[in-house]
Design an enzyme around this catalytic site. Sequence first.
Site, short mmCIF file in Angstrom:
data_model
loop_
_atom_site.label_atom_id
_atom_site.label_comp_id
_atom_site.label_asym_id
_atom_site.label_seq_id
_atom_site.Cartn_x
_atom_site.Cartn_y
_atom_site.Cartn_z
N HIS A 156 -7.27 -3.45 -0.48
CA HIS A 156 -7.13 -4.64 0.37
C HIS A 156 -7.32 -5.92 -0.44
O HIS A 156 -8.13 -6.79 -0.09
CB HIS A 156 -8.12 -4.59 1.54
CG HIS A 156 -7.74 -3.61 2.60
ND1 HIS A 156 -6.72 -3.84 3.50
CD2 HIS A 156 -8.25 -2.39 2.91
CE1 HIS A 156 -6.63 -2.80 4.33
NE2 HIS A 156 -7.53 -1.91 3.98
N ARG B 180 0.82 -1.21 0.00
CA ARG B 180 0.00 0.00 0.00
C ARG B 180 0.85 1.26 0.00
O ARG B 180 0.54 2.24 -0.69
CB ARG B 180 -0.91 -0.04 1.23
CG ARG B 180 -1.58 1.28 1.57
CD ARG B 180 -2.26 1.17 2.92
NE ARG B 180 -2.87 2.43 3.34
CZ ARG B 180 -3.48 2.61 4.51
NH1 ARG B 180 -3.55 1.60 5.35
NH2 ARG B 180 -4.01 3.78 4.81
#
Length: 419
Positions: free
Chosen positions: A158, A148
């Site tokens: 996610h 991320r």
Amino acid sequence: MNDKPNKWIFIPILAILFVMIGYQYVCPAGGQACHFRTGDKLVRIAPLATPDPTTDDLYREQDPEEDNPPKCASKFNFTERDLTRDVDFNIKGDDVIVFLHIQKTGGTTFGRHLVRNIRLEQPCDCKAGQKKCTCHRPGKQESWLFSRFSTGWSCGLHADWTELTNCVPVIMDKRQPPKRKRNFYYITMLRDPVSRYLSEWKHVQRGATWKTSLHMCDGRSPTQDELPTCYNGDDWSGVTLHDFMDCPSNLANNRQVRMLADLSLVGCYNLSTMNESERNPILLASAKSNLKNMAFYGLTEFQRKTQYLFERTFHLRFISAFTQINSTRAANVELRDDMRSRIEQLNMLDMQLYEFAKDLFLQRYQFVRQRERQEERLKRREERRWIRERRVNQSKEPIVENQTRVTTTEDYASQVVRW
């Protein structure tokens, strides 16, 4: 009146005084000659920590459990291959670490450690105000980290195991020159299922949705019928714990198993392909297998051990030690026993996965620590042997008598440099 009994009283008193005087002589105050035991441990004053201790010192000084972890019988038959995690990670080559970030497992904190806290020849470039850091290999414009905080949500918000394993190689080939072979080392973080579930509820209660997640599986996202939403409107703000648990399609239920399993084995999100009694064992077995075969995973509840195992697995060192923070929103929730039981029931697969993961994690830690101690003992043994051999060789060398020093007959003044 007979005075003999009074005289006998002085004998034990004098004996006690004699013992006390002798003790003060043998064990003076502050001396190291005498130790007293409390239970099975010596009572002593720990030495003051150095101003800049190494991470190894921190393991020993701040976490006494680290040196002597409790050895408990395992219900899982792990092999030495399962316990051994020693990755030959080549940051200058084509190796890539891929971080699978499961919601509310401490992944944000761990992700920041990866981009800001690793001691590297070429550290990640993290500019103020930017969400992503540039993590290039030394001397190259190629990224060694897929996460991320480095590449962003390139495979979706996610993304799970099913998505990442199909997406990451494609994304890396698009961004960088295609390679014949890249080594992808998958890592993740897990958390106690009840604490994680409560943390997700609190997060959703504050307005989080993750509705932009793709949930790609077998080339497509799930339909509305396959994955209905739990709320009407933009978000689920203010949801009570009862309502949160009552939604049958809530992805918080068994999230860790779902995100670690190969969903294509059970028809992705199409629940009509098989019944729950068939689906659940397949999901759990797949999640266990994928987790066990990952290069590394950590546990939120064991921050120092997580740091230790990551460093030993990838041969990378963190700059500062991890911190165990137990004061979380989930920890502050007052939970009745019946509510806890229901959460455990809703997350039964996650409960079984976490039991498996915790057992394997602690065994790996003990295995690595034991191996390091054996190596240290062997090293000390070799050093002692080398010292003994050196002393023996020195004792066998012939003694050279001091020769008579020849004195010069020159005048000292002739040796003085004239300026």
